[in-house]
Motif scaffolding. Structure first.
Motif, PDB file in Angstrom:
ATOM      1  N   VAL A  55       3.588  23.910  -3.129  1.00 54.93           N
ATOM      2  CA  VAL A  55       3.799  22.868  -2.124  1.00 54.93           C
ATOM      3  C   VAL A  55       4.596  21.751  -2.779  1.00 54.93           C
ATOM      4  O   VAL A  55       4.058  20.958  -3.549  1.00 54.93           O
ATOM      5  CB  VAL A  55       2.453  22.342  -1.582  1.00 54.93           C
ATOM      6  CG1 VAL A  55       2.688  21.370  -0.429  1.00 54.93           C
ATOM      7  CG2 VAL A  55       1.563  23.496  -1.137  1.00 54.93           C
ATOM      8  N   GLU A  56       5.876  21.708  -2.466  1.00 58.64           N
ATOM      9  CA  GLU A  56       6.763  20.791  -3.174  1.00 58.64           C
ATOM     10  C   GLU A  56       6.595  19.348  -2.707  1.00 58.64           C
ATOM     11  O   GLU A  56       6.484  18.437  -3.513  1.00 58.64           O
ATOM     12  CB  GLU A  56       8.213  21.250  -3.002  1.00 58.64           C
ATOM     13  CG  GLU A  56       8.470  22.610  -3.661  1.00 58.64           C
ATOM     14  CD  GLU A  56       9.887  23.101  -3.477  1.00 58.64           C
ATOM     15  OE1 GLU A  56      10.612  22.528  -2.629  1.00 58.64           O
ATOM     16  OE2 GLU A  56      10.270  24.053  -4.168  1.00 58.64           O
ATOM     17  N   ASP A  57       6.589  19.168  -1.380  1.00 58.14           N
ATOM     18  CA  ASP A  57       6.453  17.811  -0.847  1.00 58.14           C
ATOM     19  C   ASP A  57       6.334  17.930   0.660  1.00 58.14           C
ATOM     20  O   ASP A  57       7.163  18.585   1.298  1.00 58.14           O
ATOM     21  CB  ASP A  57       7.667  16.953  -1.220  1.00 58.14           C
ATOM     22  CG  ASP A  57       7.490  15.494  -0.807  1.00 58.14           C
ATOM     23  OD1 ASP A  57       6.348  15.114  -0.487  1.00 58.14           O
ATOM     24  OD2 ASP A  57       8.479  14.753  -0.803  1.00 58.14           O
ATOM     25  N   GLY A  58       5.325  17.317   1.242  1.00 63.43           N
ATOM     26  CA  GLY A  58       5.172  17.388   2.688  1.00 63.43           C
ATOM     27  C   GLY A  58       5.123  18.821   3.172  1.00 63.43           C
ATOM     28  O   GLY A  58       4.222  19.574   2.818  1.00 63.43           O
ATOM     29  N   PHE A  59       6.113  19.219   3.968  1.00 67.28           N
ATOM     30  CA  PHE A  59       6.120  20.569   4.529  1.00 67.28           C
ATOM     31  C   PHE A  59       7.206  21.445   3.910  1.00 67.28           C
ATOM     32  O   PHE A  59       7.676  22.396   4.524  1.00 67.28           O
ATOM     33  CB  PHE A  59       6.256  20.495   6.056  1.00 67.28           C
ATOM     34  CG  PHE A  59       5.028  19.903   6.689  1.00 67.28           C
ATOM     35  CD1 PHE A  59       3.915  20.680   6.942  1.00 67.28           C
ATOM     36  CD2 PHE A  59       4.970  18.546   6.988  1.00 67.28           C
ATOM     37  CE1 PHE A  59       2.765  20.128   7.485  1.00 67.28           C
ATOM     38  CE2 PHE A  59       3.838  17.984   7.540  1.00 67.28           C
ATOM     39  CZ  PHE A  59       2.724  18.783   7.794  1.00 67.28           C
ATOM     40  N   ARG A  60       7.573  21.127   2.662  1.00 64.64           N
ATOM     41  CA  ARG A  60       8.474  22.017   1.921  1.00 64.64           C
ATOM     42  C   ARG A  60       7.618  22.924   1.035  1.00 64.64           C
ATOM     43  O   ARG A  60       7.059  22.485   0.032  1.00 64.64           O
ATOM     44  CB  ARG A  60       9.469  21.208   1.088  1.00 64.64           C
ATOM     45  CG  ARG A  60      10.489  20.453   1.941  1.00 64.64           C
ATOM     46  CD  ARG A  60      11.628  19.889   1.124  1.00 64.64           C
ATOM     47  NE  ARG A  60      11.142  18.928   0.135  1.00 64.64           N
ATOM     48  CZ  ARG A  60      11.388  18.995  -1.167  1.00 64.64           C
ATOM     49  NH1 ARG A  60      12.095  19.998  -1.654  1.00 64.64           N
ATOM     50  NH2 ARG A  60      10.945  18.068  -1.978  1.00 64.64           N
ATOM     51  N   LEU A  61       7.510  24.181   1.474  1.00 65.01           N
ATOM     52  CA  LEU A  61       6.648  25.144   0.808  1.00 65.01           C
ATOM     53  C   LEU A  61       7.485  26.270   0.213  1.00 65.01           C
ATOM     54  O   LEU A  61       8.418  26.751   0.842  1.00 65.01           O
ATOM     55  CB  LEU A  61       5.639  25.739   1.795  1.00 65.01           C
ATOM     56  CG  LEU A  61       4.870  24.761   2.687  1.00 65.01           C
ATOM     57  CD1 LEU A  61       3.999  25.509   3.682  1.00 65.01           C
ATOM     58  CD2 LEU A  61       4.015  23.832   1.831  1.00 65.01           C
ATOM     59  N   ARG A  62       7.121  26.690  -0.989  1.00 64.54           N
ATOM     60  CA  ARG A  62       7.809  27.815  -1.618  1.00 64.54           C
ATOM     61  C   ARG A  62       6.799  28.931  -1.861  1.00 64.54           C
ATOM     62  O   ARG A  62       5.860  28.766  -2.640  1.00 64.54           O
ATOM     63  CB  ARG A  62       8.457  27.361  -2.928  1.00 64.54           C
ATOM     64  CG  ARG A  62       9.194  28.448  -3.676  1.00 64.54           C
ATOM     65  CD  ARG A  62      10.271  27.859  -4.588  1.00 64.54           C
ATOM     66  NE  ARG A  62       9.786  26.776  -5.418  1.00 64.54           N
ATOM     67  CZ  ARG A  62       9.389  26.929  -6.701  1.00 64.54           C
ATOM     68  NH1 ARG A  62       9.401  28.121  -7.256  1.00 64.54           N
ATOM     69  NH2 ARG A  62       8.996  25.879  -7.394  1.00 64.54           N
ATOM     70  N   LEU A  63       6.994  30.059  -1.174  1.00 65.88           N
ATOM     71  CA  LEU A  63       6.091  31.196  -1.304  1.00 65.88           C
ATOM     72  C   LEU A  63       6.414  31.950  -2.589  1.00 65.88           C
ATOM     73  O   LEU A  63       7.497  32.502  -2.748  1.00 65.88           O
ATOM     74  CB  LEU A  63       6.225  32.119  -0.091  1.00 65.88           C
ATOM     75  CG  LEU A  63       5.310  33.344  -0.050  1.00 65.88           C
ATOM     76  CD1 LEU A  63       3.842  32.926   0.016  1.00 65.88           C
ATOM     77  CD2 LEU A  63       5.659  34.235   1.141  1.00 65.88           C
TER      78      LEU A  63
END
Length: 339
Positions: free
Chosen positions: A146-154
């Motif tokens: 979870v990078e920041d807020g709603f920036r997600l990296r699967l």
């Protein structure tokens, strides 16, 4: 500065009908009605689940708003899970939420159920960004950065059975009934995890994809060595040991992947969420890893591990703050993915 919004959230993705209210920036009510109609079938029956949601959604929402001390006129937004999940179950909650938002003239906030689990650690004291999150539930097993807020990296996910699904299927093999995870956990605490060495399998050589179907099959092959009478006698003596050995195999796979992901990402803040995060062995292993690797671990309180609307409400709170709302044309998406 404007007052934090009053949000009613609804969760109906599977067999729990839930509603929660966030007001003044804090959780004011969280009501969950778990369906028991599925116990006789050894798993969730989709048609029965949707019918029970229809029966329960009005009283559950009413109870949540009463507990929170708010009226419909106080609501600033209505949030709802729109996927992933069972199509019929999702439609009940989504249809109710859309009608209520339209009638009140307030924004609708669609929430991905998986994001709800990821942000469930913020219901109380959440981590700073970025953080690494292991999502372990009945339908999903994923490692997400979870990078920041709603920036997600699967980073990785299961290619077949999820960890929670494996628990339920093995519980069925052992005659423990549904839901199986808590029953295996309770028995495992009385057993020997070294009783049998079940396989520890990752789908990728050095990646983070999981595979639990082989582990489930390994338990089946182990039991098939016995005749029916021998199996009954064996389980009578060694059921707790078998549960402990199976559970340890699941936990070892999850913790191994988490350890490597922490090393690769350099994460100093790690969350473990989802229904299986209530498992005592997994929680203990994650805490031991946090001590060993020197990161801060965030585990939702047990009441927020299973499906609930509080996690949908807190996710919607963040979405509203970011200006993210949904159109009334929003549709149920049973196969909704992250991102």
């Amino acid at each position: 500065m404007p007052e934090p919004p009053v949000i009613l959230a609804i969760e109906s993705s599977c067999d729990d009908t839930a509603a929660a209210v966030v007001a003044g920036g804090r959780l004011r009510a969280n009501v969950v009605s778990s369906q028991d109609v599925h116990l006789a079938y050894g798993g969730v029956v989709p048609e029965l689940a949707s019918r029970d949601h229809q029966r329960l959604i009005v009283p559950v929402v009413t109870q949540a708003m009463t507990q929170a001390g708010v009226d419909k006129a106080d609501l600033d937004a209505v949030a709802v899970t729109y996927g992933p999940g069972l199509a019929g179950s999702l439609l009940v909650g989504l249809s109710f939420a859309k009608a209520l938002a339209l009638g009140l003239g307030v924004p609708l906030v669609g929430v991905n159920h998986l994001e709800g689990h990821i942000y469930s650690v913020f219901i109380e004291d959440g981590p700073p960004f970025p953080y690494l999150c292991l999502v372990v539930s009945g339908g999903h097993t994923q490692l997400v950065y979870v990078e920041d807020g709603f920036r997600l990296r699967l980073l990785g996910q299961t290619r077949d059975d999820a960890a929670g699904e494996a628990f339920d299927k093995v519980a069925k093999l052992l005659g423990l009934g549904y839901p199986g995870g808590p029953k295996i956990d309770a028995l495992a605490q009385q057993g020997d995890p070294a009783f049998h060495a079940f396989p520890r399998t990752l789908a990728g050589e050095a990646g983070y994809d999981f595979s639990f179907s082989g582990l489930k099959t390994s338990v089946l092959y182990f039991l098939n060595r016995f005749s029916e009478a021998e199996r009954a006698a064996f389980l009578d003596e060694h059921l707790a040991d078998l549960c402990a050995a199976f559970q340890q195999a699941v936990v070892d796979v999850l913790i191994d992947a988490l350890r490597r992901a922490v090393g690769q990402t350099g994460a100093r803040h790690v969350a473990v969420v989802g229904g299986v995060s209530a498992n005592t062995a997994l929680r203990a292993a994650a805490e031991a890893l946090a001590h060993e690797a020197g990161f801060t671990l965030y585990l939702p309180p047990l009441r927020y591990c299973m499906d609930n609307a509080a996690m949908i409400a807190v996710t919607a709170h963040f979405k509203l703050a970011a200006g993210l709302t949904s159109p009334l044309t929003l549709t149920a998406q049973p196969g909704l993915a992250l991102g």
